[in-house]
Structures are given as structure tokens and as C-alpha cells.
Write a protein that holds these residues in place. Sequence first.
Motif, PDB file in Angstrom:
ATOM      1  N   ALA A  47       0.788  -1.262   0.014  1.00 45.76           N
ATOM      2  CA  ALA A  47      -0.012  -0.033   0.012  1.00 45.76           C
ATOM      3  C   ALA A  47       0.691   1.121  -0.091  1.00 45.76           C
ATOM      4  O   ALA A  47       1.825   1.024   0.403  1.00 45.76           O
ATOM      5  N   TYR A  71       5.689   3.235  -1.062  1.00 46.60           N
ATOM      6  CA  TYR A  71       4.759   2.281  -0.874  1.00 46.60           C
ATOM      7  C   TYR A  71       5.346   1.153  -0.179  1.00 46.60           C
ATOM      8  O   TYR A  71       6.562   0.638  -0.426  1.00 46.60           O
ATOM      9  N   ILE A 127       1.731  -3.676   4.014  1.00 46.07           N
ATOM     10  CA  ILE A 127       0.726  -3.086   4.891  1.00 46.07           C
ATOM     11  C   ILE A 127       0.892  -3.721   6.269  1.00 46.07           C
ATOM     12  O   ILE A 127       0.825  -2.863   7.096  1.00 46.07           O
ATOM     13  N   LEU A 154      -1.522   4.985   6.144  1.00 39.32           N
ATOM     14  CA  LEU A 154      -1.928   4.105   4.922  1.00 39.32           C
ATOM     15  C   LEU A 154      -3.089   4.737   4.054  1.00 39.32           C
ATOM     16  O   LEU A 154      -4.061   5.264   4.470  1.00 39.32           O
ATOM     17  N   HIS A 203      -6.192   4.657   1.311  1.00 41.05           N
ATOM     18  CA  HIS A 203      -7.180   4.018   0.586  1.00 41.05           C
ATOM     19  C   HIS A 203      -6.669   3.958  -0.995  1.00 41.05           C
ATOM     20  O   HIS A 203      -5.886   5.033  -1.471  1.00 41.05           O
ATOM     21  N   LEU A 204      -6.824   2.814  -1.604  1.00 40.11           N
ATOM     22  CA  LEU A 204      -6.626   2.584  -3.048  1.00 40.11           C
ATOM     23  C   LEU A 204      -8.076   2.404  -3.658  1.00 40.11           C
ATOM     24  O   LEU A 204      -8.403   1.372  -3.362  1.00 40.11           O
ATOM     25  N   ALA A 232      -6.485   0.452   3.157  1.00 46.08           N
ATOM     26  CA  ALA A 232      -5.359  -0.595   3.145  1.00 46.08           C
ATOM     27  C   ALA A 232      -5.384  -0.980   4.427  1.00 46.08           C
ATOM     28  O   ALA A 232      -4.921  -0.194   5.430  1.00 46.08           O
ATOM     29  N   PHE A 249      -8.494  -6.142  -0.412  1.00 46.91           N
ATOM     30  CA  PHE A 249      -7.713  -5.125  -0.891  1.00 46.91           C
ATOM     31  C   PHE A 249      -7.057  -5.513  -2.135  1.00 46.91           C
ATOM     32  O   PHE A 249      -6.622  -6.864  -2.225  1.00 46.91           O
ATOM     33  N   THR A 281      -2.391  -7.420  -3.412  1.00 47.62           N
ATOM     34  CA  THR A 281      -1.903  -8.238  -2.333  1.00 47.62           C
ATOM     35  C   THR A 281      -0.762  -9.374  -2.895  1.00 47.62           C
ATOM     36  O   THR A 281      -0.660  -9.361  -4.086  1.00 47.62           O
TER      37      THR A 281
END
Length: 286
Positions: free
Chosen positions: A117, A206, A209, A224, A226-227, A232, A242, A245
Motif C-alpha cells: 500500500a 509504498y 501493509i 496508509l 485508501h486505494l 489498506a 484489498f 496483495t
Amino acid sequence: MVSSYRSIVSPKTLAKFGAAFALAAAILYGFIPESGYGEKNRILLTGSSTIAPLAAELARAYEKAHPGTRIDVETGGSSRGISDIRRGLADIGMVSRALKPTESDLVSHLVARDGVALIIHKTNPVDGLTSDQTSALYTRKIANWSALDGPDQKVVLVHKAQGRSTLEIFLKYFGLSDDDIRPDVVIGDNEQGIKTVAANPSAIGYVSIGTAETAIEHGASIKLLHLDGIAASTALVADGRFPMTRALNFVTKDTSSPKAADFIAFAQSDSADALIRSLAFVPPKR
């Protein structure tokens, strides 16, 4: 930890006969790694810095249950884990991604799952990014946080070095080439990325997580992002929501040594699940 080596030729002998003798003796007898690879009751793991903290905790638990066994864990990136196994320099490689078709000579053993993330400084008001916005940031199409309703500050791009699986996953997910990116800072492991972003309110990077969640719990000045509207978090990695991964694997040759196989079996057992969760990773579904 980086391996150091000691010659089996004594210092007095080296001093007496000089460098020529030392070179000949080194070629004849070889070197003994202090890390213990190849010794009967020692296991050496090398590779991914993401997996290393988990491997170290698993090692402590295994050593406690198996007195007299020593397990060494060394980082250097997933590429090192692959290389060391192929060259016979380690018992187990740590690789935080799936094996590639060109790595079919190796066997992966799933230990845990993790997400990758984006992180920024906790004082930055931006809470999330879309995939398009992330690509625009890393290709310099967006160069100031004000374009994203953030502060009027130049974006500082923190990027991973070659050989890191986090880099490969990031590039693949966003459809980028490493040549597309001109970073301000290039870092190696997750801890370096977290420290760099925590020290710079304009930075973005990045990381794992799980590693980021643990750092935040210990007071790191990051958050962290959000995407594409998805938070995240380890919890959302666990339930499959998510999107970015990866698998965290131990890697061996087709036939691993009995000592390596036993440690891998321990790491994949139900008894390891609580330890895996304690480091903010996700145990594999069994």
C-alpha cells in the motif's frame, strides 16, 4: 545481517607466508560462513526484508522447541533469496511474491499473505488515491500535492530499488515500467521507506501493509492511503477485498534438507498462525 567470513588459515600463518600463501590456502580449503550455512544444526534463511521479521520470530519459537538448533535470518531482497538457493548458499530463500515461470526449478512454500500500500506523512490531509492518480504521481504528471487537495508542496517520490519484490508488484499493478519513474529517493527495505516518509511531510512511498501497521502502532508519523476507495488494512487483505496483495513464501530447491523441511512444516502449521497475526500478516487458508 550481512554474512562475514573467516579463513581456516590462522593469522600467524598468514603473516608468516604472506598473501600468496593465503590465496592458495583459500582456494584449496575454502571459507567457512559464520552464519552457519551447511552446519548440521543450523539453518540459514536469506532474502525478502518483508518476510525477515516474521522468519526471525518463527525461528525463535522453533529454536525454543528444538534446543541446540540455530536459525540465522539475513535480508537482501527476494532476488537474493532466489539467487542464494540456486547457488547453494542458503537452506531457505525468503521471497515475497509468487515464483515466475523462469523459476520453475524452485519450490515455493506459502507462509503468509500481505498487501502492498501507499503511505504518506500523517500530517498530509490526503486520505486516498485512485490508480490513475497514483500513476500520475509516479510519472510526474502530478507534481504538487495541491492538485489532490493536499498542501501546496512538491511531491517527493520514494521508490524501491531493483531486486525488491515490492517494486515488481507495484509496477505490475499500476501498469508502469521502472523507466517511467524518476524518483527523488530510492530505498531498499520497508523500514527505510517508512523512515523516509515519516521524516518528510511531502513524501509518498509504498510498503508492506503489515509492516506499516506495526510501525504506526509504534508511533511512526505515517498513514496508509485508501486505494480506489478501499482501505489498506490487514483485515481487508485477509478477506480478499484489498486489491494489491501478494504471497510471502519460503523457497527451496526440489528437494530440501530434512532440517529445512522441518522448519518449513512448523512455519506452515496452525500453531504459527497467532505469531503470523501478531506481526500484522495474514495466515494462509488451510
